[in-house]
Enzyme design. Sequence first.
Site, short mmCIF file in Angstrom:
data_model
loop_
_atom_site.label_atom_id
_atom_site.label_comp_id
_atom_site.label_asym_id
_atom_site.label_seq_id
_atom_site.Cartn_x
_atom_site.Cartn_y
_atom_site.Cartn_z
N GLU A 185 -3.59 -1.79 -3.84
CA GLU A 185 -4.86 -1.71 -3.66
C GLU A 185 -5.59 -2.12 -5.20
OE1 GLU A 185 -5.53 2.41 -1.93
OE2 GLU A 185 -4.96 1.45 -0.40
N GLU A 279 -0.12 -1.14 5.01
CA GLU A 279 -0.57 0.65 4.91
C GLU A 279 -2.27 0.55 5.98
OE1 GLU A 279 -1.59 3.15 1.68
OE2 GLU A 279 0.13 2.11 -0.31
#
Length: 331
Positions: A185, A279
């Site tokens: 991320e 994810e």
Amino acid sequence: MKIPRPALAVGAVTVLLGVGMVHQATDASAFAATPKSTVINYLRTISGTSIVSGQHNKEPASAPGAYTQQVHDVTGQWPGLWGGDMMFRSDDVNNRQRVIDQAKTEWRNGSLVALTWHACSPTVGRTCEFEGGVKTRISDSQFQQVVTGGTALNQTWRSRMAEVVPYLRQLKDAGVPVLWRPFHEMNETWNWWGGRPGANGGSKIFQQMKDYFDSQGLDNLIWVWNVQDNPAGGWSQYYPGSNYVDVVSLDVWYKGLPSTSDYQQIQSIAAGKPIAIAEMGKMPTGALLTSQTRWAYFMLWSEQLRGQNSNAEIQAAYFHPRVLNQGEVRF
């Protein structure tokens, strides 16, 4: 051929296995020592045709297969991809060996292996809590010191990386390729490494880790670059370059499932490399699986497996014709 669907009562966790059902692959379908190029080529080959199921296993490191077991409790299947973490809290860091041992077991049983690392900031201790240690902001000046050779923070960070090298080397020595996803991320600001676009930002720390791990002979690592589905876009500003990336991946948290534009943006950055959902909290639906066909694997996040999905939704994904579970991933 797709493994036969078991007899399942929706909402039940007791699984009655049908004839020919694979419990856990321990026969010829299990994997031997394999170069990373074989896995990369496999992911590229199945793109557009199939997708590997995956399940992440977060802390505690003392139980690195707990969430994978939950998948089996519901479906009678083991995921085609096992995910783990090199961890950050003291108890979990002290149990890194259990994570590595689980990775070896999963590989031998016929599942791909993925590892991420919620690393503590170099500005705090070598072990830390998530809040204030991983989830923290450091100044631009501190970050530049981390990525500048010879500074105290750079030396601290190199020592942290050096700590995980022996564990990753065990997997290399066992012939286990690892889908290695550091600095995940990268476009987000909750973590100490993220929200730093441009050549001297997140892309630089990614490049430096790869260069360092390459120098340590860790040629079993499949480098997975990752952003979150932040609607601000501009994900390519964090990309370290095609020479540093093997798989381009997306974490889906702003939305339940990746949008068409997310899917297109990731493909544009990947430029032909395999793409993946690293994810997600919701199981992929049949509609997603048949419309966004180039995702090579998906990974459900630990507690979200049961927290956001009914047993029927989990079963529907694991028995979708395009989804490959353990025993169905074959090189």
